[in-house]
Design a protein around this motif. Structure first.
Motif, PDB file in Angstrom:
ATOM      1  N   ASN A  99       2.787  23.762 -44.474  1.00  0.00           N
ATOM      2  CA  ASN A  99       2.936  24.833 -43.489  1.00  0.00           C
ATOM      3  C   ASN A  99       1.615  25.546 -43.179  1.00  0.00           C
ATOM      4  OD1 ASN A  99       2.830  26.100 -46.024  1.00  0.00           O
ATOM      5  ND2 ASN A  99       4.072  27.826 -45.313  1.00  0.00           N
ATOM      6  N   LYS A 100       0.480  24.929 -43.510  1.00  0.00           N
ATOM      7  CA  LYS A 100      -0.836  25.533 -43.256  1.00  0.00           C
ATOM      8  C   LYS A 100      -1.720  24.588 -42.454  1.00  0.00           C
ATOM      9  CE  LYS A 100      -0.980  28.410 -47.294  1.00  0.00           C
ATOM     10  NZ  LYS A 100      -1.800  29.081 -48.248  1.00  0.00           N
ATOM     11  N   ALA A 101      -2.547  25.188 -41.581  1.00  0.00           N
ATOM     12  CA  ALA A 101      -3.541  24.422 -40.828  1.00  0.00           C
ATOM     13  C   ALA A 101      -4.846  25.199 -40.830  1.00  0.00           C
ATOM     14  CB  ALA A 101      -3.076  24.183 -39.401  1.00  0.00           C
ATOM     15  N   THR A 102      -5.944  24.486 -41.041  1.00  0.00           N
ATOM     16  CA  THR A 102      -7.269  25.095 -41.002  1.00  0.00           C
ATOM     17  C   THR A 102      -8.074  24.405 -39.911  1.00  0.00           C
ATOM     18  OG1 THR A 102      -7.220  25.638 -43.343  1.00  0.00           O
ATOM     19  CG2 THR A 102      -9.379  25.573 -42.295  1.00  0.00           C
ATOM     20  N   LEU A 103      -8.555  25.195 -38.963  1.00  0.00           N
ATOM     21  CA  LEU A 103      -9.401  24.712 -37.886  1.00  0.00           C
ATOM     22  C   LEU A 103     -10.837  25.078 -38.221  1.00  0.00           C
ATOM     23  CD1 LEU A 103      -9.392  23.908 -34.600  1.00  0.00           C
ATOM     24  CD2 LEU A 103     -10.096  26.282 -34.515  1.00  0.00           C
ATOM     25  N   THR A 104     -11.747  24.124 -38.068  1.00  0.00           N
ATOM     26  CA  THR A 104     -13.171  24.379 -38.289  1.00  0.00           C
ATOM     27  C   THR A 104     -13.922  24.077 -37.001  1.00  0.00           C
ATOM     28  OG1 THR A 104     -12.954  23.781 -40.619  1.00  0.00           O
ATOM     29  CG2 THR A 104     -15.174  23.818 -39.712  1.00  0.00           C
ATOM     30  N   VAL A 105     -14.780  25.012 -36.595  1.00  0.00           N
ATOM     31  CA  VAL A 105     -15.580  24.870 -35.377  1.00  0.00           C
ATOM     32  C   VAL A 105     -17.037  24.711 -35.788  1.00  0.00           C
ATOM     33  CG1 VAL A 105     -16.213  25.927 -33.172  1.00  0.00           C
ATOM     34  CG2 VAL A 105     -13.963  26.376 -34.154  1.00  0.00           C
ATOM     35  N   THR A 106     -17.666  23.644 -35.284  1.00  0.00           N
ATOM     36  CA  THR A 106     -19.074  23.390 -35.595  1.00  0.00           C
ATOM     37  C   THR A 106     -19.853  23.123 -34.314  1.00  0.00           C
ATOM     38  OG1 THR A 106     -18.680  21.028 -35.919  1.00  0.00           O
ATOM     39  CG2 THR A 106     -18.589  22.429 -37.878  1.00  0.00           C
ATOM     40  N   LYS A 107     -21.141  23.361 -34.400  1.00  0.00           N
ATOM     41  CA  LYS A 107     -22.063  23.001 -33.317  1.00  0.00           C
ATOM     42  C   LYS A 107     -23.242  22.295 -33.961  1.00  0.00           C
ATOM     43  CE  LYS A 107     -24.901  24.560 -29.560  1.00  0.00           C
ATOM     44  NZ  LYS A 107     -25.447  25.654 -28.801  1.00  0.00           N
ATOM     45  N   ASP A 108     -23.511  21.099 -33.498  1.00  0.00           N
ATOM     46  CA  ASP A 108     -24.581  20.277 -34.074  1.00  0.00           C
ATOM     47  C   ASP A 108     -24.414  20.144 -35.587  1.00  0.00           C
ATOM     48  OD1 ASP A 108     -25.758  19.957 -31.553  1.00  0.00           O
ATOM     49  OD2 ASP A 108     -26.883  21.817 -31.782  1.00  0.00           O
ATOM     50  N   GLY A 109     -23.155  20.095 -36.050  1.00  0.00           N
ATOM     51  CA  GLY A 109     -22.873  19.915 -37.462  1.00  0.00           C
ATOM     52  C   GLY A 109     -22.887  21.193 -38.293  1.00  0.00           C
ATOM     53  N   GLN A 110     -23.244  22.320 -37.687  1.00  0.00           N
ATOM     54  CA  GLN A 110     -23.307  23.593 -38.409  1.00  0.00           C
ATOM     55  C   GLN A 110     -22.096  24.459 -38.058  1.00  0.00           C
ATOM     56  OE1 GLN A 110     -25.754  24.172 -40.724  1.00  0.00           O
ATOM     57  NE2 GLN A 110     -26.226  22.059 -40.208  1.00  0.00           N
ATOM     58  N   PRO A 111     -21.488  25.139 -39.038  1.00  0.00           N
ATOM     59  CA  PRO A 111     -20.320  25.978 -38.756  1.00  0.00           C
ATOM     60  C   PRO A 111     -20.670  27.146 -37.842  1.00  0.00           C
ATOM     61  CG  PRO A 111     -21.010  26.206 -41.053  1.00  0.00           C
ATOM     62  CD  PRO A 111     -21.868  25.161 -40.446  1.00  0.00           C
ATOM     63  N   LEU A 112     -19.747  27.466 -36.937  1.00  0.00           N
ATOM     64  CA  LEU A 112     -19.922  28.604 -36.033  1.00  0.00           C
ATOM     65  C   LEU A 112     -19.109  29.786 -36.553  1.00  0.00           C
ATOM     66  CD1 LEU A 112     -19.778  26.979 -32.482  1.00  0.00           C
ATOM     67  CD2 LEU A 112     -21.752  27.935 -33.659  1.00  0.00           C
ATOM     68  N   ALA A 113     -19.782  30.792 -37.051  1.00  0.00           N
ATOM     69  CA  ALA A 113     -19.121  31.993 -37.565  1.00  0.00           C
ATOM     70  C   ALA A 113     -18.783  32.929 -36.415  1.00  0.00           C
ATOM     71  CB  ALA A 113     -20.024  32.705 -38.565  1.00  0.00           C
ATOM     72  N   ASN A 114     -17.690  33.670 -36.560  1.00  0.00           N
ATOM     73  CA  ASN A 114     -17.238  34.668 -35.581  1.00  0.00           C
ATOM     74  C   ASN A 114     -17.040  34.081 -34.189  1.00  0.00           C
ATOM     75  OD1 ASN A 114     -17.330  36.839 -37.495  1.00  0.00           O
ATOM     76  ND2 ASN A 114     -19.546  36.755 -37.300  1.00  0.00           N
ATOM     77  N   TYR A 115     -16.608  32.839 -34.116  1.00  0.00           N
ATOM     78  CA  TYR A 115     -16.366  32.182 -32.832  1.00  0.00           C
ATOM     79  C   TYR A 115     -14.902  32.390 -32.455  1.00  0.00           C
ATOM     80  CZ  TYR A 115     -17.663  28.974 -29.130  1.00  0.00           C
ATOM     81  OH  TYR A 115     -17.976  28.435 -27.904  1.00  0.00           O
ATOM     82  N   PRO A 116     -14.624  32.834 -31.217  1.00  0.00           N
ATOM     83  CA  PRO A 116     -13.234  33.127 -30.829  1.00  0.00           C
ATOM     84  C   PRO A 116     -12.372  31.865 -30.728  1.00  0.00           C
ATOM     85  CG  PRO A 116     -14.725  33.395 -28.965  1.00  0.00           C
ATOM     86  CD  PRO A 116     -15.581  33.111 -30.159  1.00  0.00           C
TER      87      PRO A 116
END
Length: 109
Positions: free
Chosen positions: A35-52
């Motif tokens: 019942n859990k999902a984790t979405l990860t957003v990256t740019k050029d392989g680096q995590p994007l913090a505080n991304y909407p």
């Protein structure tokens, strides 16, 4: 005249390729279990913090309390309902184009 036309066509193709390549730099990945999902957003392989991130189909406020990614570029949602839910994550790239990821989350047991 033929050379000018060829140069203009090549310039247009190169510009179009560069625009699509930069939009592809932002990537989303979703990992889900039960019942859990984790979405990860990256740019050029680096995590994007505080991304909407827009979350549809589940009440995000009962999950992380925020619709932006954490320092590691991720956001986690949990289905606390007694019914299975479809969840839709929408992340807009730098050009405003949506990147959509969907997951089916099992019910809270």
């Amino acid at each position: 005249m033929k050379r000018l036309t060829t140069a203009l066509v090549l310039t247009a193709l190169t510009a179009g390729f560069a625009a699509s390549a930069s939009a592809a730099d932002i990537k989303v990945q979703v990992f889900s279990v039960d019942n859990k999902a984790t979405l990860t957003v990256t740019k050029d392989g680096q995590p994007l913090a505080n991304y909407p991130v827009e979350i549809q189909g589940i009440n995000a406020m009962t999950n992380t309390g925020s619709n932006v990614t954490s320092e590691n570029g991720s956001i986690t949602v949990t289905n606390y309902s007694n019914q299975p839910e479809n969840v839709k994550f929408i992340v807009n790239d730098e050009n405003g184009q949506p990147i959509v990821a969907r997951r089916f989350l099992g019910r809270d047991s």
